[in-house]
Design a protein around this motif. Structure first.
Motif, PDB file in Angstrom:
ATOM      1  N   VAL A   1      10.698  -3.668   9.338  1.00  0.00           N
ATOM      2  CA  VAL A   1       9.636  -3.941   8.388  1.00  0.00           C
ATOM      3  C   VAL A   1       9.633  -2.817   7.358  1.00  0.00           C
ATOM      4  O   VAL A   1       9.889  -1.654   7.686  1.00  0.00           O
ATOM      5  N   VAL A   2       9.399  -3.179   6.096  1.00  0.00           N
ATOM      6  CA  VAL A   2       9.276  -2.192   5.027  1.00  0.00           C
ATOM      7  C   VAL A   2       7.825  -2.199   4.552  1.00  0.00           C
ATOM      8  O   VAL A   2       7.246  -3.260   4.299  1.00  0.00           O
ATOM      9  N   ARG A   3       7.253  -1.018   4.455  1.00  0.00           N
ATOM     10  CA  ARG A   3       5.876  -0.882   3.999  1.00  0.00           C
ATOM     11  C   ARG A   3       5.826  -0.011   2.753  1.00  0.00           C
ATOM     12  O   ARG A   3       6.623   0.914   2.582  1.00  0.00           O
ATOM     13  N   GLU A   4       4.870  -0.326   1.896  1.00  0.00           N
ATOM     14  CA  GLU A   4       4.465   0.584   0.837  1.00  0.00           C
ATOM     15  C   GLU A   4       3.026   0.964   1.157  1.00  0.00           C
ATOM     16  O   GLU A   4       2.125   0.130   1.060  1.00  0.00           O
ATOM     17  N   GLY A   5       2.850   2.189   1.587  1.00  0.00           N
ATOM     18  CA  GLY A   5       1.560   2.575   2.139  1.00  0.00           C
ATOM     19  C   GLY A   5       1.341   1.834   3.451  1.00  0.00           C
ATOM     20  O   GLY A   5       2.182   1.885   4.351  1.00  0.00           O
ATOM     21  N   THR A   6       0.236   1.097   3.531  1.00  0.00           N
ATOM     22  CA  THR A   6      -0.037   0.308   4.745  1.00  0.00           C
ATOM     23  C   THR A   6       0.303  -1.161   4.568  1.00  0.00           C
ATOM     24  O   THR A   6       0.102  -1.957   5.490  1.00  0.00           O
ATOM     25  N   THR A   7       0.842  -1.531   3.411  1.00  0.00           N
ATOM     26  CA  THR A   7       1.108  -2.936   3.105  1.00  0.00           C
ATOM     27  C   THR A   7       2.547  -3.307   3.452  1.00  0.00           C
ATOM     28  O   THR A   7       3.487  -2.625   3.028  1.00  0.00           O
ATOM     29  N   VAL A   8       2.721  -4.378   4.223  1.00  0.00           N
ATOM     30  CA  VAL A   8       4.051  -4.886   4.531  1.00  0.00           C
ATOM     31  C   VAL A   8       4.615  -5.577   3.299  1.00  0.00           C
ATOM     32  O   VAL A   8       4.022  -6.530   2.778  1.00  0.00           O
ATOM     33  N   VAL A   9       5.773  -5.094   2.821  1.00  0.00           N
ATOM     34  CA  VAL A   9       6.390  -5.672   1.627  1.00  0.00           C
ATOM     35  C   VAL A   9       7.775  -6.240   1.913  1.00  0.00           C
ATOM     36  O   VAL A   9       8.413  -6.813   1.023  1.00  0.00           O
ATOM     37  N   GLY A  10       8.250  -6.119   3.143  1.00  0.00           N
ATOM     38  CA  GLY A  10       9.549  -6.677   3.492  1.00  0.00           C
ATOM     39  C   GLY A  10       9.705  -6.813   4.991  1.00  0.00           C
ATOM     40  O   GLY A  10       9.197  -5.978   5.751  1.00  0.00           O
ATOM     41  N   THR A  11      10.385  -7.879   5.419  1.00  0.00           N
ATOM     42  CA  THR A  11      10.669  -8.094   6.841  1.00  0.00           C
ATOM     43  C   THR A  11      12.061  -8.690   7.002  1.00  0.00           C
ATOM     44  O   THR A  11      12.575  -9.364   6.100  1.00  0.00           O
ATOM     45  N   ALA A  12      12.667  -8.466   8.151  1.00  0.00           N
ATOM     46  CA  ALA A  12      13.919  -9.122   8.528  1.00  0.00           C
ATOM     47  C   ALA A  12      14.068  -8.976  10.035  1.00  0.00           C
ATOM     48  O   ALA A  12      13.935  -7.871  10.565  1.00  0.00           O
TER      49      ALA A  12
END
Length: 292
Positions: free
Chosen positions: A51-62
């Protein structure tokens, strides 16, 4: 990979159960039908990923799912619309492919994702059609002579794993048991021999039918598949139902004729070879586009 960054503000970490709600919110951006429970099932079904986060927000998954010693599927690859172009998708894919190594890996690609997958060594091996409706007409389709439909029984599980594995070309021993826990299934039998089965389970906007696998060594596979699917449609009459069927088996025109419209087509791709399907068993509907 925990804590490594894609840029000064993006952090990539191992996907955990605590990421499910953020991943679900991300998928809703693209109007994916997945419920939180669908994400939870996928993550629990022998899956792992990033998972990729910017701050606490999930912005990417795989995520990916190893099946047996040699095969795998890959899916739920999403990058937030406002984060695209920053290399997040490629980074996530490279992390997964590094973890999978030389495994034969299958994915289903959207038109937007296909160019990246091709650059990473995936090649097209087929098409998959998505059919769905809540206003279909469940036809009456009799099984071939001498065969009958019956509810699944606990003792069927080893045979269902065998059929699902032979039809998909992937080891389904870790997938079928948890699927049975959340599904209503039916078997097609001749005497005491299970020749096919179909599962109906909650998914997305309603329910999904899949997998559907049938013996095909005597030319009666289409009738078997239609009998199984018609049975599961009747069990879900009046409710939203989805089915994802491989193009090569030619089931699409029949599905459309009974009111299950084709709403999308994606490309099936593989890397490090292709699934070793057994031509004696065919898969007329997959579990879903991530799990295959």
């Amino acid at each position: 990979m925990s804590g490594q960054t894609a840029s000064s503000s993006l952090v990539c970490e191992t996907f955990t159960e605590s990421d499910i709600e953020g991943a679900h919110a991300l998928s809703l951006q693209f109007r994916w039908p997945h419920r939180s429970d669908d994400w939870r099932f996928a993550a629990a079904a022998a899956g792992h990923g990033y998972v990729v986060r910017e701050g606490t927000t999930v912005v990417g998954t795989a995520l990916c799912w190893p099946w047996g010693e040699h095969g795998a599927t890959l899916g739920l690859v999403i990058v937030s619309a406002d984060q695209q172009g920053r290399g997040i998708g490629r980074m996530l894919m490279e992390r997964l492919l590094e973890a999978l190594g030389t495994r034969m890996t299958v994915l289903h690609a959207t038109e937007a994702g296909q160019p990246l997958y091709e650059k990473l060594g995936f090649t097209t091996i087929g098409l998959l059609h998505q059919h769905q409706s809540d206003s279909f007409v469940a036809p009456i389709v009799e099984p071939p002579p001498g065969e009958r439909l019956r509810p699944l029984e606990p003792g069927d599980t080893p045979r269902l794993i065998e059929l699902a594995s032979r039809a998909s070309g992937l080891d389904r021993s870790a997938l079928v048991p948890p699927l049975l826990d959340v599904s209503q299934g039916v078997a097609l039998v001749r005497g005491d021999t299970v020749l096919g089965f179909a599962l109906l389970r909650p998914f997305g906007r309603g329910h999904a039918i899949g997998p559907v696998a049938v013996a095909a060594d005597d030319g009666l596979h289409m009738q078997r598949a239609k009998a199984l699917i018609a049975n599961r449609l009747a069990a879900n009459a009046g409710a939203f139902t989805r089915l994802d069927t491989p193009d090569e088996h030619g089931l699409g025109p029949w599905l459309e004729s009974i009111g299950l419209a084709r709403v999308d087509t994606v490309v099936k791709m593989s890397r490090n070879g292709a699934p070793a399907h057994d031509p004696g068993v065919l898969q007329f509907a997959i579990v879903n586009q991530a799990l295959g």
